[in-house]
Design an enzyme around this catalytic site. Sequence first.
Site, PDB file in Angstrom:
ATOM      1  N   SER A 277      -2.883  -3.506  -2.273  1.00  0.00           N
ATOM      2  CA  SER A 277      -3.020  -4.719  -1.468  1.00  0.00           C
ATOM      3  C   SER A 277      -4.425  -5.320  -1.506  1.00  0.00           C
ATOM      4  O   SER A 277      -4.586  -6.532  -1.596  1.00  0.00           O
ATOM      5  CB  SER A 277      -2.605  -4.418  -0.029  1.00  0.00           C
ATOM      6  OG  SER A 277      -3.399  -3.370   0.512  1.00  0.00           O
TER       7      SER A 277
ATOM      8  N   CYS B 299       6.975   8.391   3.334  1.00  0.00           N
ATOM      9  CA  CYS B 299       5.733   8.726   4.033  1.00  0.00           C
ATOM     10  C   CYS B 299       5.944   8.431   5.507  1.00  0.00           C
ATOM     11  O   CYS B 299       6.669   7.501   5.853  1.00  0.00           O
ATOM     12  CB  CYS B 299       4.578   7.884   3.493  1.00  0.00           C
ATOM     13  SG  CYS B 299       3.002   8.295   4.252  1.00  0.00           S
TER      14      CYS B 299
ATOM     15  N   CYS C  57       0.003  10.132   8.068  1.00  0.00           N
ATOM     16  CA  CYS C  57       1.090  10.344   7.116  1.00  0.00           C
ATOM     17  C   CYS C  57       1.860  11.635   7.384  1.00  0.00           C
ATOM     18  O   CYS C  57       2.841  11.932   6.708  1.00  0.00           O
ATOM     19  CB  CYS C  57       0.544  10.334   5.693  1.00  0.00           C
ATOM     20  SG  CYS C  57      -0.333   8.804   5.315  1.00  0.00           S
TER      21      CYS C  57
ATOM     22  N   CYS D 289       3.610   7.493   7.777  1.00  0.00           N
ATOM     23  CA  CYS D 289       2.584   6.725   8.509  1.00  0.00           C
ATOM     24  C   CYS D 289       3.107   5.470   9.198  1.00  0.00           C
ATOM     25  O   CYS D 289       2.548   5.038  10.193  1.00  0.00           O
ATOM     26  CB  CYS D 289       1.386   6.413   7.617  1.00  0.00           C
ATOM     27  SG  CYS D 289       1.761   5.295   6.261  1.00  0.00           S
TER      28      CYS D 289
ATOM     29  N   LYS E  94      -3.164   5.769  -7.882  1.00  0.00           N
ATOM     30  CA  LYS E  94      -3.305   4.700  -6.897  1.00  0.00           C
ATOM     31  C   LYS E  94      -4.637   4.819  -6.180  1.00  0.00           C
ATOM     32  O   LYS E  94      -4.966   5.911  -5.748  1.00  0.00           O
ATOM     33  CB  LYS E  94      -2.157   4.835  -5.899  1.00  0.00           C
ATOM     34  CG  LYS E  94      -2.207   3.841  -4.770  1.00  0.00           C
ATOM     35  CD  LYS E  94      -1.139   4.148  -3.767  1.00  0.00           C
ATOM     36  CE  LYS E  94      -1.399   3.341  -2.530  1.00  0.00           C
ATOM     37  NZ  LYS E  94      -0.481   3.651  -1.467  1.00  0.00           N
TER      38      LYS E  94
ATOM     39  N   LYS F 151      -3.459  10.006  -5.396  1.00  0.00           N
ATOM     40  CA  LYS F 151      -3.667   8.903  -4.449  1.00  0.00           C
ATOM     41  C   LYS F 151      -4.988   9.132  -3.737  1.00  0.00           C
ATOM     42  O   LYS F 151      -5.194  10.149  -3.085  1.00  0.00           O
ATOM     43  CB  LYS F 151      -2.517   8.867  -3.452  1.00  0.00           C
ATOM     44  CG  LYS F 151      -2.719   7.807  -2.374  1.00  0.00           C
ATOM     45  CD  LYS F 151      -1.477   7.626  -1.531  1.00  0.00           C
ATOM     46  CE  LYS F 151      -1.753   6.695  -0.377  1.00  0.00           C
ATOM     47  NZ  LYS F 151      -0.567   6.482   0.454  1.00  0.00           N
TER      48      LYS F 151
ATOM     49  N   ARG G 283      -7.878   9.182   6.553  1.00  0.00           N
ATOM     50  CA  ARG G 283      -6.897   9.964   5.795  1.00  0.00           C
ATOM     51  C   ARG G 283      -7.567  10.915   4.807  1.00  0.00           C
ATOM     52  O   ARG G 283      -6.935  11.380   3.856  1.00  0.00           O
ATOM     53  CB  ARG G 283      -5.973   9.021   5.025  1.00  0.00           C
ATOM     54  CG  ARG G 283      -5.205   8.024   5.877  1.00  0.00           C
ATOM     55  CD  ARG G 283      -3.911   7.640   5.180  1.00  0.00           C
ATOM     56  NE  ARG G 283      -3.337   6.368   5.564  1.00  0.00           N
ATOM     57  CZ  ARG G 283      -2.776   6.120   6.736  1.00  0.00           C
ATOM     58  NH1 ARG G 283      -2.768   7.044   7.692  1.00  0.00           N
ATOM     59  NH2 ARG G 283      -2.249   4.938   6.976  1.00  0.00           N
TER      60      ARG G 283
ATOM     61  N   GLU H 106      -3.899  17.547  -9.446  1.00  0.00           N
ATOM     62  CA  GLU H 106      -2.867  17.071  -8.517  1.00  0.00           C
ATOM     63  C   GLU H 106      -1.616  16.619  -9.280  1.00  0.00           C
ATOM     64  O   GLU H 106      -0.491  16.878  -8.865  1.00  0.00           O
ATOM     65  CB  GLU H 106      -3.400  15.894  -7.683  1.00  0.00           C
ATOM     66  CG  GLU H 106      -4.408  16.270  -6.597  1.00  0.00           C
ATOM     67  CD  GLU H 106      -3.735  16.888  -5.374  1.00  0.00           C
ATOM     68  OE1 GLU H 106      -2.490  16.989  -5.343  1.00  0.00           O
ATOM     69  OE2 GLU H 106      -4.469  17.285  -4.443  1.00  0.00           O
TER      70      GLU H 106
ATOM     71  N   TYR I 171       2.235  -6.578  -6.132  1.00  0.00           N
ATOM     72  CA  TYR I 171       2.676  -7.741  -5.352  1.00  0.00           C
ATOM     73  C   TYR I 171       2.671  -8.987  -6.233  1.00  0.00           C
ATOM     74  O   TYR I 171       3.187 -10.022  -5.837  1.00  0.00           O
ATOM     75  CB  TYR I 171       1.769  -7.930  -4.131  1.00  0.00           C
ATOM     76  CG  TYR I 171       1.664  -6.667  -3.294  1.00  0.00           C
ATOM     77  CD1 TYR I 171       2.691  -6.296  -2.436  1.00  0.00           C
ATOM     78  CD2 TYR I 171       0.560  -5.817  -3.405  1.00  0.00           C
ATOM     79  CE1 TYR I 171       2.626  -5.124  -1.706  1.00  0.00           C
ATOM     80  CE2 TYR I 171       0.480  -4.641  -2.678  1.00  0.00           C
ATOM     81  CZ  TYR I 171       1.513  -4.293  -1.832  1.00  0.00           C
ATOM     82  OH  TYR I 171       1.452  -3.129  -1.117  1.00  0.00           O
TER      83      TYR I 171
HETATM   84  C1  PBG Z   1       1.656   4.917   2.820  1.00  0.00           C
HETATM   85  C2  PBG Z   1       1.187   3.970   1.802  1.00  0.00           C
HETATM   86  C3  PBG Z   1      -0.002   3.219   1.755  1.00  0.00           C
HETATM   87  C4  PBG Z   1       0.113   2.381   0.646  1.00  0.00           C
HETATM   88  C5  PBG Z   1       1.322   2.660   0.042  1.00  0.00           C
HETATM   89  N1  PBG Z   1       1.972   3.659   0.748  1.00  0.00           N
HETATM   90  C6  PBG Z   1      -1.136   3.141   2.687  1.00  0.00           C
HETATM   91  C7  PBG Z   1      -2.037   4.262   2.935  1.00  0.00           C
HETATM   92  O1  PBG Z   1      -1.949   5.345   2.347  1.00  0.00           O
HETATM   93  O2  PBG Z   1      -2.870   4.086   3.797  1.00  0.00           O
HETATM   94  C8  PBG Z   1      -0.896   1.349   0.225  1.00  0.00           C
HETATM   95  C9  PBG Z   1      -0.369   0.209  -0.554  1.00  0.00           C
HETATM   96  C10 PBG Z   1      -1.293  -0.935  -0.705  1.00  0.00           C
HETATM   97  O3  PBG Z   1      -2.452  -0.946  -0.251  1.00  0.00           O
HETATM   98  O4  PBG Z   1      -0.841  -1.924  -1.307  1.00  0.00           O
HETATM   99  N2  PBG Z   1       1.013   6.103   2.906  1.00  0.00           N
END
Ligand code: PBG
Length: 337
Positions: free
Chosen positions: A288, A104, A114, A106, A262, A209, A231, A247, A327
């Site tokens: 996260s 990606c 991205c 970003c 996700k 996602k 986004r 998707e 994590y």
């Molecule tokens: C990159 C990406 C993101 C995450 C994983 N790959 C962030 C986003 O899309 O803003 C998020 C992972 C997480 O929050 O642990 N595009």
Amino acid sequence: MRRMVRETSLSVDDFIYPLFVRAGEGLKKPIGSLRDCFHFSPDRIADEAAEVADLGIPAVLLFGLPAQKDERGSEAWSESGPVQQAIRAIKERAAELLIVTDVCLCEYTSTGHCGVIKASCGEGILPLHVSPGQDEAKMASGRKGGTPSPQVDNDATCELLAKMALSHVQAGADIVAPSDMMDGRVRAIRQALECNGFHDVAILSYAAKFASAFYGPFRDAAESAPAFGDRKSYQMDPANAREAVREIELDLDEGADIVMVKPALSFLDIIRRARERFDCPVAAYNVSGEYMMLHAAADAGLIDRDAVMMEVLTSIKRAGADIILTYHAKAAAAMLR
Ligand code: PBG
């Protein structure tokens, strides 16, 4: 008897552990927004990878923080980029560990988006003076008046993502994981790999996602918050489940081997749908914000950290995920021993 009739079992084999690699040397710095996680320079990351492998975790997912950013994110496909260096270092030290790379732009673009932003959305239209994250926080808090979601140049971005994926594979990556949500990127990556003789590399597609506010701590950790807008023009509306199925279907048609949902916890129903509908491996990303909410509640003395962690991970598995990106992987692996 409980053990005998248990329907879902969690195993260390289910986990992928995310790691952050930052350009530089001799670096192992705690990430403020992400408990127990670090920024490693490529020369220090192999030790961590070896520890992960010793715990029995089968794979790591690499995110890169480059020395420089530009509009196209060109550090992303540099042979000497942090991820490319880290792959080589890890392969030398812990050959049995599977390396997955996040594909990606970003973390590499100056816009924090991205993909590349269409020229028509450039100067004068978007308020480039907005500091990273500020606008997003405003939109996440539900107040009106944020910057509109910018138009990414979908097809131009796919080409760059294919270059990025190819450079990861040339460095030794086993699995590439596009997380950008451009349309057609899986096909572009598959073609680039096939044309260059990499027939055995797997694609783990972040297929469904969602444009989620749970990514907050990650954007600090990866220094990838959008400089303006959000986004929502490329990530999915959390209200849509049927669209998620579509998707996933598209990504499988384009050549994805594993599909991901996700975030995980607010989207357990999507994981379940994916499991019932498709016979491929399904992955889920315990993101996260989900991770840090658990830590914050435990810090406040409200919950038992380890018990809730195991319950959360089991629920993701029970919903239908074969693979969990988390994590918590190291702590959970230690408990499962
Ligand atoms: C990159 C990406 C993101 C995450 C994983 N790959 C962030 C986003 O899309 O803003 C998020 C992972 C997480 O929050 O642990 N595009």
